[in-house]
Write a protein that holds these residues in place. Structure first.
Motif, PDB file in Angstrom:
ATOM      1  N   MET A   1       0.844  -1.421  -0.015  1.00  0.00           N
ATOM      2  CA  MET A   1      -0.031  -0.017   0.017  1.00  0.00           C
ATOM      3  C   MET A   1       0.741   1.312  -0.011  1.00  0.00           C
ATOM      4  O   MET A   1       0.474   2.344  -0.742  1.00  0.00           O
TER       5      MET A   1
ATOM      6  N   ALA B   1       2.256   1.760  -3.602  1.00  0.00           N
ATOM      7  CA  ALA B   1       0.957   2.000  -4.380  1.00  0.00           C
ATOM      8  C   ALA B   1       0.686   3.289  -4.249  1.00  0.00           C
ATOM      9  O   ALA B   1       0.422   4.102  -5.084  1.00  0.00           O
TER      10      ALA B   1
ATOM     11  N   ARG C   1       0.911   6.353  -6.991  1.00  0.00           N
ATOM     12  CA  ARG C   1      -0.047   7.211  -7.441  1.00  0.00           C
ATOM     13  C   ARG C   1      -0.073   8.645  -7.026  1.00  0.00           C
ATOM     14  O   ARG C   1      -0.281   9.440  -7.987  1.00  0.00           O
TER      15      ARG C   1
ATOM     16  N   VAL D   1      -6.484   7.731  -2.611  1.00  0.00           N
ATOM     17  CA  VAL D   1      -6.464   6.340  -2.058  1.00  0.00           C
ATOM     18  C   VAL D   1      -7.553   6.057  -1.242  1.00  0.00           C
ATOM     19  O   VAL D   1      -7.891   4.796  -1.338  1.00  0.00           O
TER      20      VAL D   1
ATOM     21  N   TYR E   1      -8.586   0.403  -4.271  1.00  0.00           N
ATOM     22  CA  TYR E   1      -7.840  -0.441  -3.765  1.00  0.00           C
ATOM     23  C   TYR E   1      -8.660  -1.586  -3.202  1.00  0.00           C
ATOM     24  O   TYR E   1      -8.038  -2.162  -2.221  1.00  0.00           O
TER      25      TYR E   1
END
Length: 147
Positions: free
Chosen positions: A24, A27, A31, A106, A114
């Motif tokens: 995470m 990611a 992002r 997120v 996600y």
């Protein structure tokens, strides 16, 4: 006094938890980096929140790895509770005030982008911290010599 090291906290589900936090972190960092470089002017709030989420995931990952030390255990608690609060607040606001979050973060829609992992992960993190408290600091006993 025992000279053996206590068993590692990072076995089994604890190791999986740290790996998911690390994924995470990667990611969210990727992002937010792309969002900020390419289109920051389109949604500065959303993209700043993605960057904040990335920092929280990085901090939580590091703190979970080092949580057998009391200070890092406290940092882990703070990071994970902050993460859960962020997911709940941003998730609710993205549903109630969609104009505020025209671009997803997120934590938008409780982490829908996600697979809702951002919503579930802090719950497991809190469970892990509650069930794996650091060992109490051993205080050296002072011995007095009597004559």
């Amino acid at each position: 006094m025992s000279t053996t090291e206590p068993p590692s906290r990072m076995t089994g589900i604890g190791r999986v938890l740290v790996i998911v936090y690390a994924v995470m972190a990667l990611a969210a960092t990727g992002r937010s980096f792309v969002q900020i470089l390419r289109r920051f002017d389109e949604a500065p709030l959303a993209y700043s929140l993605s960057a904040l989420a990335a920092v929280v995931y990085i901090l939580a990952t590091l703190a979970l790895v080092l949580a057998k030390r009391r200070g890092w255990y406290t940092v882990a608690w703070i990071a994970i509770v902050f993460e859960l609060t962020g997911v709940l607040v941003v998730g609710a606001l993205s549903l109630l005030l969609p104009d505020l979050f025209q671009h997803e973060t997120v934590w938008s829609l409780f982490g829908r982008g996600y697979l809702f992992i951002p919503l579930v992960l802090p719950v497991f993190g809190i469970w892990w911290l509650r069930t794996h408290r650091p060992a109490p600091v051993a205080q050296e006993e002072s011995t007095e010599v009597t004559a």
